[in-house]
Scaffold this motif. Structure first.
Motif, PDB file in Angstrom:
ATOM      1  N   GLY A  25     -16.136 -12.114 -21.338  1.00  0.00           N
ATOM      2  CA  GLY A  25     -14.824 -11.510 -21.492  1.00  0.00           C
ATOM      3  C   GLY A  25     -13.915 -11.591 -20.293  1.00  0.00           C
ATOM      4  N   SER A  26     -14.321 -12.298 -19.244  1.00  0.00           N
ATOM      5  CA  SER A  26     -13.464 -12.433 -18.062  1.00  0.00           C
ATOM      6  C   SER A  26     -12.322 -13.401 -18.362  1.00  0.00           C
ATOM      7  N   VAL A  27     -11.227 -13.257 -17.608  1.00  0.00           N
ATOM      8  CA  VAL A  27     -10.056 -14.119 -17.788  1.00  0.00           C
ATOM      9  C   VAL A  27      -9.920 -15.014 -16.561  1.00  0.00           C
ATOM     10  N   PRO A  28     -10.029 -16.335 -16.716  1.00  0.00           N
ATOM     11  CA  PRO A  28     -10.005 -17.244 -15.566  1.00  0.00           C
ATOM     12  C   PRO A  28      -8.585 -17.510 -15.080  1.00  0.00           C
ATOM     13  N   LEU A  29      -8.487 -18.059 -13.879  1.00  0.00           N
ATOM     14  CA  LEU A  29      -7.236 -18.578 -13.340  1.00  0.00           C
ATOM     15  C   LEU A  29      -7.166 -20.055 -13.714  1.00  0.00           C
ATOM     16  N   VAL A  30      -6.035 -20.478 -14.282  1.00  0.00           N
ATOM     17  CA  VAL A  30      -5.969 -21.804 -14.894  1.00  0.00           C
ATOM     18  C   VAL A  30      -4.708 -22.543 -14.455  1.00  0.00           C
ATOM     19  N   ALA A  31      -4.864 -23.830 -14.138  1.00  0.00           N
ATOM     20  CA  ALA A  31      -3.737 -24.735 -13.890  1.00  0.00           C
ATOM     21  C   ALA A  31      -3.757 -25.817 -14.963  1.00  0.00           C
ATOM     22  N   SER A  32      -2.646 -26.540 -15.104  1.00  0.00           N
ATOM     23  CA  SER A  32      -2.615 -27.560 -16.148  1.00  0.00           C
ATOM     24  C   SER A  32      -1.514 -28.569 -15.893  1.00  0.00           C
ATOM     25  N   SER A  33      -1.550 -29.631 -16.701  1.00  0.00           N
ATOM     26  CA  SER A  33      -0.436 -30.559 -16.825  1.00  0.00           C
ATOM     27  C   SER A  33      -0.387 -30.997 -18.284  1.00  0.00           C
ATOM     28  N   PHE A  34       0.658 -30.597 -18.980  1.00  0.00           N
ATOM     29  CA  PHE A  34       0.750 -30.810 -20.429  1.00  0.00           C
ATOM     30  C   PHE A  34       0.940 -32.281 -20.782  1.00  0.00           C
ATOM     31  N   TYR A  35       1.675 -33.006 -19.952  1.00  0.00           N
ATOM     32  CA  TYR A  35       2.004 -34.392 -20.276  1.00  0.00           C
ATOM     33  C   TYR A  35       0.733 -35.253 -20.289  1.00  0.00           C
TER      34      TYR A  35
END
Length: 296
Positions: free
Chosen positions: A113-123
């Motif tokens: 149930g923990s919430v992570p820290l997330v980065a992304s690139s949609f393209y």
């Protein structure tokens, strides 16, 4: 943590912003010097539930409505632009994972149930070659805000199959998810504005991604596995409102700072204060009116 009532959720989130105001403000110079959001600011945003404000309620998020999201991001951007930007991007990134990852992926990325820290690139700047039941992924992506404090990273990739040929007109796109330690960050975020967001490029080099860490996100007609109407918005609509909120918070802070300077400082070569000049009053008044009308 969150009430089902919209008004209560809104107040909880706005109170959280106010509670961490001093921490965010105190980190501005450290974040700027390090070209990434300072650790105390990241922790404050996380502890305040601001990275999870868009996450589905099923996974413990606030699943805040669009107007509440805008008010919260506007308030954060007013305090510190980089904190507002990282909360904006980070909350969208983790919400997308929560909505579109398969159940097996949720168990890995949201353990206990923990919430992570997330980065992304949609393209979809990478390629994904089918291998076994997963994909072999390579590519380089740009503008991954918050990547230096991320625990997981997701990115778009075009599926490359042996049968693909010149007649293929609509490429198949998937989104792959990897632990942050398995990607390569490029130290190329040397900018003047929003330096503290740490929006570096990153690469994935010859990594196998299992099926539970891949997800489908049709940008025009999303089909979420979790969450309500928010996640059925087209991808551009899912993110466009947040940029308006960020700009509104920044603009209000700029006008307030200008008013403060005009009332407390006086030019060396002009006897009159800035506030006594009609042209200054007119320009500030016009700017304030434009901002309030845009916000409305």
């Amino acid at each position: 943590m969150y009430s089902l009532d919209r008004t209560d959720r809104r107040q909880i989130l706005l109170n959280a912003v106010e509670d961490i105001r001093e921490i965010l403000a105190s980190c501005v110079d450290v974040s700027e010097a390090g070209a990434t959001l300072a650790a105390p600011a990241v922790q404050a945003l996380r502890d305040g539930g601001l990275f999870s404000m868009r996450l589905s309620a099923e996974l413990g998020g606030a699943e805040a409505d669009l107007v509440t999201q805008m008010e919260v991001l506007e308030a954060l951007a007013y305090i510190d632009a980089a904190s507002g930007w990282c909360a904006m991007v980070g909350s969208a990134n983790v919400a997308a994972l929560g909505a579109f990852l398969p159940d097996a992926g949720i168990e890995r990325v949201f353990p206990r149930g923990s919430v992570p820290l997330v980065a992304s690139s949609f393209y979809p700047a990478g390629t994904a070659v089918p291998e076994d039941v997963g994909y072999r992924v390579n590519g380089r992506w740009r503008f991954a805000s918050g990547i230096r404090h991320a625990e997981w990273v997701w990115a778009g990739a075009v599926v490359s199959r042996d049968e693909d040929g010149p007649g293929q007109t609509t490429p198949e796109v998937i989104y792959v998810v990897l632990p942050a330690q398995e990607i390569q960050i490029h130290d190329n975020w040397h900018v003047l504005g929003l330096r503290s967001t740490g929006s570096c490029d990153f690469s994935i080099v010859d990594r196998y991604v299992p099926p539970e860490l891949t997800m489908q996100w049709n940008p025009d007609a999303p089909v979420p596995k979790r969450g309500g109407p928010l996640f059925r918005l087209p991808a551009l609509a899912f993110g466009s409102h947040e940029h308006v909120a960020f700009a509104a918070g920044m603009a209000r802070r700029a006008l307030d700072e200008l008013a403060q300077m005009a009332t407390t400082q006086q030019g060396q070569y002009r006897p009159s204060a800035l506030t006594e000049r009609h042209v200054f009053q007119r320009l500030v008044g016009e700017s304030d009116l434009k901002l309030r009308s845009a916000r409305s």
